[in-house]
Design an enzyme around this catalytic site. Structure first.
Site, PDB file in Angstrom:
ATOM      1  N   HIS A 102      -7.147  -2.291   5.137  1.00  0.00           N
ATOM      2  CA  HIS A 102      -6.425  -1.241   5.846  1.00  0.00           C
ATOM      3  C   HIS A 102      -7.219   0.061   5.730  1.00  0.00           C
ATOM      4  CE1 HIS A 102      -3.074   0.473   7.829  1.00  0.00           C
ATOM      5  NE2 HIS A 102      -2.451   0.990   6.801  1.00  0.00           N
ATOM      6  N   HIS A 133       0.845  -1.197   0.000  1.00  0.00           N
ATOM      7  CA  HIS A 133       0.000   0.000   0.000  1.00  0.00           C
ATOM      8  C   HIS A 133       0.875   1.240   0.000  1.00  0.00           C
ATOM      9  CE1 HIS A 133       0.992  -0.567   4.198  1.00  0.00           C
ATOM     10  NE2 HIS A 133       0.470   0.596   4.525  1.00  0.00           N
ATOM     11  N   ASP A 189       5.985   4.559   4.971  1.00  0.00           N
ATOM     12  CA  ASP A 189       6.870   3.607   5.636  1.00  0.00           C
ATOM     13  C   ASP A 189       7.044   2.318   4.834  1.00  0.00           C
ATOM     14  OD1 ASP A 189       4.134   3.324   6.368  1.00  0.00           O
ATOM     15  OD2 ASP A 189       4.668   2.009   8.030  1.00  0.00           O
ATOM     16  N   ASP A 221      -0.426  -4.258   5.634  1.00  0.00           N
ATOM     17  CA  ASP A 221      -1.096  -3.635   6.796  1.00  0.00           C
ATOM     18  C   ASP A 221      -2.588  -3.884   6.665  1.00  0.00           C
ATOM     19  OD1 ASP A 221       1.393  -2.687   7.357  1.00  0.00           O
ATOM     20  OD2 ASP A 221       0.782  -0.586   7.606  1.00  0.00           O
TER      21      ASP A 221
END
Lengths: 308, 308
Positions: free
Chosen positions: B141, B63, B67, B212
């Protein structure tokens, strides 16, 4: 207690190694943090050095090569996650603004604080604080770049209590004000200036960072009498020609700059990944300028006030 | 010798710590390297793990949070400096292309090789090799994202020499061809198919990475019978509500996914910087799914061929 420290966060050139992260130097002065270059990994190196990204006031970028700027997006994002509110100033050559804006627009980079970008068009003072200023000067790389100097303004001269007593200034708050450089009035109407009770102003400290560059006269001038000159030395003297072609310095080239500038100490950084053992690089530099060290990651140098 | 390894290059979530770099997982299969996510610091972690950026074939991004992607520019630049010539494929959600192009255009990112970008619009097979395929499936997410599965194609069944002898196939090159799954012709004109001399096809290995996500049925389906499920567990069970609001999982949530999917082993990653000691996280997961480990940076897992 020394209130000025230099932290070498990343000391490699171009590509990282097991031992060396990409270029970044932090200067911590009275609790404030200034960053010079921000290679990939800078935020993690700051954490390892115990430097809070929230206390970082300004970032000074020497040039627009990826190894010196690719740590900016992640650092800005982390500042945001840490709920930073204070604005962040970023100084750099033309192009730094479009890079940061492009990442902002394409990568969900939402900072909850203001990022103010200053593109430096010419050499000179680029940032001024009450106690110091940052000067930029063009260096000599294969793309436009800047060297930076942090120059502390002169401090008030030494205070002479006898002179103050002789002039009838009572010990206490008025002494403190004179020591801080303020002019005061006595109850009898006489005006006492700091110069009447102090010695000559004392020089501040000076730290200079070359950025990626061939040995350059501009950097010699900028570094004049610096306490520390941090100079790149990407390749060893045996590769001097290649260094020159690629816009880099060798240890002896950097040492000649230090010698001409009459600096107190030279620290070499931006070491090519090809050198794991840096002994030869150190010897090459020390032959010209004995007060040389080679930076390693997380090395910290204290810069005490000059004794005078 | 095991020819499939998983390297955990970065195991933190959102911000790095002294111990944990930002998210990235490398799968090394028969000398080829596939990367899943590419957080800041990935190139240096690859060097530390002894993985050459030049042998990296493809990168799969889960995604578009910084980070998970801010290591891409530096990795591409380093590949270029290492004179990579082979094209690099990058797969990810819509937006990955504009991010990479924006960095290319604003930061002197000149790769001497082709970077081919595939924006994934829906779940399904996104990349197919002769021996394996990569499937993507939507996870859950706070922004659109994908989980990925590396699924090896079934291998030819066990070879039965007696059957080959009985059919009059002479020992030698013809046996090898049958073992590799090829159909052969004998001098007398008879055609022998692999099925006539081998057992049933044998299953390959399966590695799944959640990205995530909240615990998601889609990920359960994707992870069905996987050898390894790598699942995020950003926050501990005590913060389950917050994890849910932020689109993340807790250890027991991830463990429930592993249990439902019937995987062999669960590895938790994307650990919040708040947890230095991860014992509690591990216990929370193992209560639900005992075959759980928590990833640490540079942890390496060997995935042997299933015995059958």
């Amino acid at each position: 207690m020394v209130d000025l420290q230099v932290y070498f966060l990343g000391t490699s050139g171009s590509v990282p190694t097991v031992e060396r992260s990409l270029p970044s130097i932090a200067v911590k002065r009275k609790g404030e943090i200034l960053l010079f270059d921000c290679g990939e990994g800078t935020q993690r190196q700051m954490i390892k050095a115990g430097l809070s990204p929230v206390r970082n006031t300004a970032i000074f970028i020497t040039h627009m090569h990826g190894d010196h700027i690719f740590g900016l997006p992640g650092l800005i994002q982390t500042m945001s996650m840490m709920n930073r509110e204070r604005r962040l100033m970023i100084f750099g050559p033309p192009g730094i603004g479009s890079f940061i804006r492009a990442v902002h627009e394409t990568a969900n980079l939402n900072s909850g604080f203001e990022v103010e970008i200053f593109e430096i068009k010419r050499s000179g003072v680029v940032y001024e604080d009450r106690e110091y200023e940052i000067q930029a000067c063009s260096n000599d790389h294969d793309i436009p770049g800047y060297a930076y100097a942090l120059i502390e303004k002169p401090r008030p001269g030494r205070f002479y209590p006898e002179k103050a007593k002789r002039l009838g200034v009572p010990e206490g708050p008025l002494w403190s004000r004179l020591q801080r450089g303020e002019t005061i009035s006595l109850p009898d109407g006489r005006v006492i200036t700091p110069e009447m009770v102090t010695g000559p102003k004392r020089r501040g400290r000076k730290i200079v960072y070359s950025g990626d560059t061939r040995p350059a006269e501009n950097v010699v001038r900028l570094a004049k009498n610096a306490d520390i000159l941090i100079h790149e030395a990407t390749l060893g003297d045996e590769l001097r020609e290649r260094a020159d072609v690629e816009g880099h310095s060798t240890p002896s080239g950097a040492a000649e700059v230090a010698l001409k500038a009459g600096v107190k100490k030279l620290v070499l950084t931006h070491i090519s990944a090809r050198y794991r053992d840096v002994t030869n690089l150190l010897l090459q530099a020390r032959k010209v300028f004995p007060e040389t060290e080679i930076a390693f990651d997380l090395m910290k140098i204290e810069v005490p006030l000059p004794k005078d």
